[in-house]
Design an enzyme around this catalytic site. Sequence first.
Site, short mmCIF file in Angstrom:
data_model
loop_
_atom_site.label_atom_id
_atom_site.label_comp_id
_atom_site.label_asym_id
_atom_site.label_seq_id
_atom_site.Cartn_x
_atom_site.Cartn_y
_atom_site.Cartn_z
N SER A 13 -9.68 -0.98 7.25
CA SER A 13 -9.12 -0.84 5.90
C SER A 13 -8.40 -2.04 5.33
CB SER A 13 -8.19 0.36 5.85
OG SER A 13 -8.97 1.51 5.68
N LYS A 33 0.85 -1.19 0.00
CA LYS A 33 0.00 0.00 0.00
C LYS A 33 0.88 1.24 0.00
CE LYS A 33 -3.85 1.85 2.82
NZ LYS A 33 -4.69 1.61 4.02
N SER A 88 -9.64 1.50 3.06
CA SER A 88 -8.80 2.30 2.21
C SER A 88 -7.75 1.47 1.45
CB SER A 88 -8.09 3.37 3.04
OG SER A 88 -7.25 2.77 4.00
#
Length: 496
Positions: free
Chosen positions: A179, A80, A155
């Site tokens: 997330s 990420k 997210s």
Amino acid sequence: MLNSFTISELTAKLARRECSARQVMQACLDQIQRVDGRIKAFLSYDAADALSQAEVADKAIASGADFDRRPLLGVPVAVKDVLCVKGHPCNCGSKILNRFVSPYDATVIDRLKAAGAIVFGRLNMDEFAMGSSTENSAFFTTLNPWDATRIPGGSSGGSAAAVAADEAIATLGSDTGGSIRQPAALCGVVGLKPTYGRVSRYGLVAYASSLDQIGPLTKDVRDAATMLGVIGGHDPRDSTSVPEPVPDYVAALDADIKGIKLGLPREYMIGGLDPEVKRAIASAVQRLQQLGAEVREISLPHTDYAAAAYYIIAPAEASANLARFDGVRYGLRVEGADPIELYGKTRGAGFGAEVKRRIILGTYVLSSGYYDAYYLRAQKVRTLIRQDFLKAFEEVDAIATPTTPTPAFKVGEKSDDPLQMYLSDIFTVAANVAGICGISVPCGFTSTENAKPGTPKLPIGLQLLGKPFGEQTLLKIAYAYEQGTFPRREKPPLAP
Ligand code: GLN
């Protein structure tokens, strides 16, 4: 196709010299070329760097490297865009970190590399991890590999979509309020949020420091166990990481869960629960019972207040953490006549609408006069929520809930309604507020039988919550469920 294998399958092949790390890496890069135009999981990646890491891995394998000591040797792992990887961009899905390049490796990256992984790529995310759909990314929205008209969750939407679409063998995400688990559920992969303090946050760009944890998104439960074993453990560079020994999570996987006590919280059976999700969770629980789990109803009386407390505490911490992005130290700078003007213009231009909303909200709940009414109260509620869980864990070994109230929603469906968007975390936020661990494991699909023709089937996730440092128990239950129910993974239509 080498890119569709799991970590355990691949490392077995690599150890037997049935393929090379270079071939595995190339297969992932080819898949990205083939499908990422439609899925948009990656913000960027450096193919040459990835292949040269693969060559280093191949040399290590050729000279007889030990896969027990280096359990990720030759395995491509993408991360990420919130984790620092030395020499690579780190934008956190934001324009404000324009052209920022990390000067060092996050501890989790150090550990992945030491275990032999090929760390590559920057995965899309909601800006500064604020969101549930990746629609808050300053760059573009990632699309769900099961249906490109839908969001992948957030997210860590890029991290979930990339694993689901076989663009990476495994990925890392971060989970502040869901997330990792929420996008894992919506994309049909496994997502693990470790206990607060299990994994070092050094080199993770902070959103809400008392809630953030890094964790893996993987194709199966065994891989999640392998990844946690690599990234977990105390780190002197993060004083909130706990010096608790890291068990052998893989060795503890055992399909026998006879006598395990599983709690179903009464408060999670809310009205807004999608009937398909409800059905899938009920049948997962039944399956767990057949496998030997003893199921009982429990109560987590303060559940109703978890999302409210979270959306006070997280923005409060974010407003402080994001103060450092001022145009002086990192990334974007918009000049001004004096420093105050420079800060204002840089932050005005660099942050997106949701980040600004959170900063304003966070500043408000911390300001004198409102601190007692909001922030302090939310902290008190936080204690009550943690006590609810600790009390429940005196009775049960783990708690089972849906991961999300609905399957993946349409792009644009909730983006104009922040409150609706916040409610998609209703089942995940409490684990972060309480600091406990949680995993989302695929538990089936929406049925297409009664749906309109052409409606694709969408994955559904079962969430298991465990006591602090109880990851072993969660992994064991999730593994037994997976082995006994879905031993083979289905492929999404966008990335067959
Ligand atoms: N969706 C939640 C939020 O926007 C959780 C995000 C996260 O876990 N990073 O705050």
